[in-house]
Scaffold this motif. Structure first.
Motif, PDB file in Angstrom:
ATOM      1  N   LYS A   1       0.828  -1.203   0.000  1.00 29.20           N
ATOM      2  CA  LYS A   1       0.000   0.000   0.000  1.00 29.20           C
ATOM      3  C   LYS A   1       0.863   1.254   0.000  1.00 29.20           C
ATOM      4  O   LYS A   1       0.508   2.257  -0.637  1.00 29.20           O
ATOM      5  N   MET A   2       1.983   1.220   0.685  1.00 29.84           N
ATOM      6  CA  MET A   2       2.887   2.372   0.679  1.00 29.84           C
ATOM      7  C   MET A   2       3.455   2.588  -0.717  1.00 29.84           C
ATOM      8  O   MET A   2       3.564   3.730  -1.187  1.00 29.84           O
ATOM      9  N   ILE A   3       3.786   1.506  -1.396  1.00 34.18           N
ATOM     10  CA  ILE A   3       4.268   1.607  -2.781  1.00 34.18           C
ATOM     11  C   ILE A   3       3.182   2.174  -3.677  1.00 34.18           C
ATOM     12  O   ILE A   3       3.427   3.052  -4.514  1.00 34.18           O
ATOM     13  N   ALA A   4       1.947   1.694  -3.492  1.00 37.31           N
ATOM     14  CA  ALA A   4       0.823   2.159  -4.317  1.00 37.31           C
ATOM     15  C   ALA A   4       0.569   3.653  -4.109  1.00 37.31           C
ATOM     16  O   ALA A   4       0.304   4.398  -5.064  1.00 37.31           O
ATOM     17  N   LYS A   5       0.650   4.124  -2.855  1.00 36.41           N
ATOM     18  CA  LYS A   5       0.458   5.553  -2.574  1.00 36.41           C
ATOM     19  C   LYS A   5       1.535   6.385  -3.275  1.00 36.41           C
ATOM     20  O   LYS A   5       1.258   7.453  -3.823  1.00 36.41           O
ATOM     21  N   MET A   6       2.752   5.884  -3.244  1.00 33.13           N
ATOM     22  CA  MET A   6       3.854   6.593  -3.872  1.00 33.13           C
ATOM     23  C   MET A   6       3.664   6.651  -5.390  1.00 33.13           C
ATOM     24  O   MET A   6       3.885   7.692  -6.020  1.00 33.13           O
ATOM     25  N   GLN A   7       3.225   5.554  -5.975  1.00 32.87           N
ATOM     26  CA  GLN A   7       3.020   5.514  -7.419  1.00 32.87           C
ATOM     27  C   GLN A   7       1.812   6.343  -7.842  1.00 32.87           C
ATOM     28  O   GLN A   7       1.771   6.871  -8.953  1.00 32.87           O
TER      29      GLN A   7
ATOM     30  N   ALA B   1      12.153  -1.458  -0.007  1.00 31.42           N
ATOM     31  CA  ALA B   1      11.099  -1.778  -0.973  1.00 31.42           C
ATOM     32  C   ALA B   1      10.663  -0.532  -1.730  1.00 31.42           C
ATOM     33  O   ALA B   1      10.475  -0.567  -2.961  1.00 31.42           O
ATOM     34  N   LEU B   2      10.509   0.587  -1.039  1.00 32.87           N
ATOM     35  CA  LEU B   2      10.102   1.827  -1.700  1.00 32.87           C
ATOM     36  C   LEU B   2      11.175   2.315  -2.661  1.00 32.87           C
ATOM     37  O   LEU B   2      10.868   2.826  -3.752  1.00 32.87           O
ATOM     38  N   ARG B   3      12.431   2.145  -2.273  1.00 33.62           N
ATOM     39  CA  ARG B   3      13.531   2.606  -3.121  1.00 33.62           C
ATOM     40  C   ARG B   3      13.555   1.900  -4.470  1.00 33.62           C
ATOM     41  O   ARG B   3      13.995   2.479  -5.475  1.00 33.62           O
TER      42      ARG B   3
ATOM     43  N   ALA C   1      13.386   9.253  -6.082  1.00 30.82           N
ATOM     44  CA  ALA C   1      13.120  10.470  -5.305  1.00 30.82           C
ATOM     45  C   ALA C   1      13.949  10.517  -4.025  1.00 30.82           C
ATOM     46  O   ALA C   1      14.373   9.487  -3.494  1.00 30.82           O
ATOM     47  N   VAL C   2      14.144  11.721  -3.523  1.00 30.35           N
ATOM     48  CA  VAL C   2      14.770  11.917  -2.212  1.00 30.35           C
ATOM     49  C   VAL C   2      13.815  11.392  -1.142  1.00 30.35           C
ATOM     50  O   VAL C   2      12.597  11.593  -1.223  1.00 30.35           O
ATOM     51  N   PHE C   3      14.358  10.722  -0.137  1.00 26.52           N
ATOM     52  CA  PHE C   3      13.562  10.245   0.995  1.00 26.52           C
ATOM     53  C   PHE C   3      13.925  11.038   2.250  1.00 26.52           C
ATOM     54  O   PHE C   3      15.093  11.353   2.493  1.00 26.52           O
TER      55      PHE C   3
ATOM     56  N   LEU D   1      20.471   4.440   1.102  1.00 24.02           N
ATOM     57  CA  LEU D   1      19.216   4.310   0.374  1.00 24.02           C
ATOM     58  C   LEU D   1      18.652   5.662  -0.060  1.00 24.02           C
ATOM     59  O   LEU D   1      17.498   5.753  -0.493  1.00 24.02           O
ATOM     60  N   GLY D   2      19.461   6.696   0.037  1.00 29.01           N
ATOM     61  CA  GLY D   2      19.055   8.009  -0.468  1.00 29.01           C
ATOM     62  C   GLY D   2      18.211   8.818   0.481  1.00 29.01           C
ATOM     63  O   GLY D   2      17.428   9.666   0.046  1.00 29.01           O
TER      64      GLY D   2
END
Length: 336
Positions: free
Chosen positions: A137-143, A165-167, A172-174, A197-198
């Protein structure tokens, strides 16, 4: 001066979770101050962590309504001084202070950033916040919202796995906000791994009053540390200078734009980076934050982006992460 109070229940696009709470709705108080044909708007959101509700703020303000409406308004600074003498909470003061600033700028016919003598030639881009959720869900929100900078809320048993996983899905900058959920050891251990990981900085990893722990962290972390819960009011800034790399100012917590301007100056004198953050406000609160942009190093003003439906027009953010300022005075707010 005419005073009007309005309660709104803001519906979020997604459940918003941090290390200590989750919510789908955000209660918000809008203060309207009208004088000489102009109306200024201010906002303060409810916050259970600080034991603040819209109803409690309304009771505070109603108790001195007559004094507020008969006040001889001149400047927001004088107004703020008057409010602090009345024993109101900073949240209630914030809503009244923001409304006064918006009103003052509209009466003068100038946006606040111009009144303050700052230029929009250069200012930071806001981050977009990804609340705690299952990783998919966090990936989906980001996308769903492609953005150049993400603030990632952490404070779980799988924090590093979440960031890894998000990276995989963005360059993007985190920025990481643990909302007081980590220990000293976790913070020092996680920092170099997150830097690889940025990640740009860590926000409030330790409990707000763990000053001894923060002193250890600031000397051993390879990432900058930004204070949030440890920096609430003006008197906190100096103490943060010895324990953090920067501060995140929340207008609702410090009492509005008037003290925030002083906090910014004090932080810069101490060599601290300065960020202003939001509390899931509508465009009313976000437009006030935006007036400070030229004075900031970082900003978190994505609150209105997290809502299903906004209640106002003013400063807005485009899909390309650009900030668009309206051509009207004050904070540029028009209530829908």
């Amino acid at each position: 001066m005419q005073l009007t109070l309005k309660k709104y229940v803001l519906h979020l696009k997604h459940t918003f979770s941090i290390s200590r709470e989750s919510h789908d709705f955000q209660d918000s108080l809008i203060v309207c101050l009208s004088l000489d044909g102009c109306t200024g708007y201010g906002e303060a959101t409810a916050n259970p962590y600080y034991n603040i509700s819209v109803e409690s703020m309304i009771r505070e303000i109603e108790d001195i309504r007559n004094e507020l409406e008969t006040y001889d308004f001149s400047t927001p600074e004088a107004w703020h001084g008057f409010l602090t003498q009345k024993g109101l909470t900073n949240f209630a003061i914030c809503a009244l202070d923001l409304a006064a600033h918006d009103l003052y700028g509209k009466l003068k016919g100038k946006p606040l950033h111009q009144i303050w003598g700052t230029s929009l030639n250069h200012y930071p881009t806001t981050n977009y916040t990804i609340g705690i959720a299952p990783i998919e869900k966090m990936i989906a929100k980001m996308q769903e919202t492609p953005w150049p900078i993400y603030k990632i809320k952490l404070g779980t048993a799988d924090d590093l796995a979440i960031v890894r996983a998000l990276r995989e899905h963005t360059d993007a900058v985190f920025r990481i906000d643990a909302n007081c959920a980590w220990t000293v050891e976790e913070t020092i251990h996680n920092a170099p791994l997150l830097k690889e990981l940025g990640v740009e900085f860590l926000e409030q990893p330790l409990h707000a009053d763990n000053w001894e722990g923060m002193e250890k962290v600031i000397h051993h972390s390879v990432l900058p540390i930004i204070a949030d819960e440890s920096c609430i009011v003006e008197s906190d800034v100096e103490k943060c200078g010895l324990h953090f790399s920067g501060i995140n100012i929340k207008l609702t917590k410090c009492g509005g734009l008037t003290p925030a301007l002083r906090m910014i100056k004090k932080a810069k004198r101490l060599g601290l980076k300065v960020m202003v953050g939001c509390m899931t406000e509508s465009t009313v609160g976000i437009s006030a934050i935006a007036q400070l942009l030229p004075q900031l190093d970082y900003v978190d003003m994505d609150g209105a982006m997290l809502l299903k439906e906004d209640i106002a027009e003013g400063v807005r953010l485009t899909a390309k992460a650009e900030t668009v300022f309206p051509n009207i005075g004050g904070s540029g707010i028009v209530l829908n």
